[in-house]
Scaffold this motif. Structure first.
Motif, mmCIF file in Angstrom:
data_model
loop_
_atom_site.group_PDB
_atom_site.id
_atom_site.type_symbol
_atom_site.label_atom_id
_atom_site.label_comp_id
_atom_site.label_asym_id
_atom_site.label_seq_id
_atom_site.Cartn_x
_atom_site.Cartn_y
_atom_site.Cartn_z
ATOM 1 N N ASN A 81 1.599 -1.324 0.113
ATOM 2 C CA ASN A 81 -0.200 -0.008 0.401
ATOM 3 C C ASN A 81 0.266 1.364 -0.105
ATOM 4 N N ASN A 82 0.514 2.072 1.182
ATOM 5 C CA ASN A 82 1.319 2.796 0.995
ATOM 6 C C ASN A 82 3.022 2.951 2.597
ATOM 7 N N ARG A 83 3.250 1.746 2.359
ATOM 8 C CA ARG A 83 5.022 2.108 2.605
ATOM 9 C C ARG A 83 5.619 1.107 2.047
ATOM 10 N N MET A 84 7.222 1.403 2.746
ATOM 11 C CA MET A 84 7.688 0.336 2.142
ATOM 12 C C MET A 84 9.372 0.147 2.975
ATOM 13 N N ALA A 85 9.739 -0.870 2.125
ATOM 14 C CA ALA A 85 11.100 -1.276 3.149
ATOM 15 C C ALA A 85 11.955 -0.873 2.390
#
Length: 154
Positions: A81-85
């Protein structure tokens, strides 16, 4: 102001977003980098807690006065969604000529306009000798044909 690509991220857009961040940070222009964050963005960078663009810009100014000849490579680890690692490595030297490679992981959260509203970074520094550097380029950003982290075995 929008900052494409916008969430939700995909297999195509997540690496584009990470590379845009890498290119901005490699510019070593604190004002330019700060514009990629929301006005009320919050960070944890090592042991520092930072809030808002003014603090981000001040932090980056201090950082790049200490970390000379900074070269950074980022790679997406995962996203949803709107998160990234993202994992990264960068090389730099201090004003005494001592070289370091810093390794880290970042957790990013974006707003609907594509601006980062949260950045959590864990970073470790490893002393290296100049001859062991892997991130060598002379342009403001990493050339397209320069290997990434996985190709470099980092």
């Amino acid at each position: 102001m929008t900052r494409p690509p916008l969430p939700p991220f995909t297999e195509e857009t997540a690496p584009i977003k990470a590379r845009a961040a890498e290119d901005a940070w490699n510019s070593r222009d604190p004002a330019r980098v700060a514009q990629a964050y929301t006005a009320d963005s919050v960070w944890r960078n090592r042991t520092e807690f930072i809030a808002g663009r003014a603090e981000i810009e001040a932090f980056l100014t201090r950082k790049w006065h200490k970390e000379l000849d900074y070269r950074l490579v980022k790679e997406v680890w995962d996203f949803r969604n709107n998160r990234m690692a993202v994992r990264f490595a960068y090389e730099w030297h201090d004003d005494s000529g001592n070289w370091f490679r810093s390794y880290g992981n970042e957790l990013w959260e974006f707003d609907e306009m594509g601006l980062m509203r949260r950045r959590i970074a864990s970073i470790n520094d490893m002393p290296i000798i100049e001859a062991d550097r892997l991130l060598r380029w002379t342009t403001p950003v990493r050339p397209a044909d320069h290997p990434g982290l996985s190709e470099l075995g980092l």
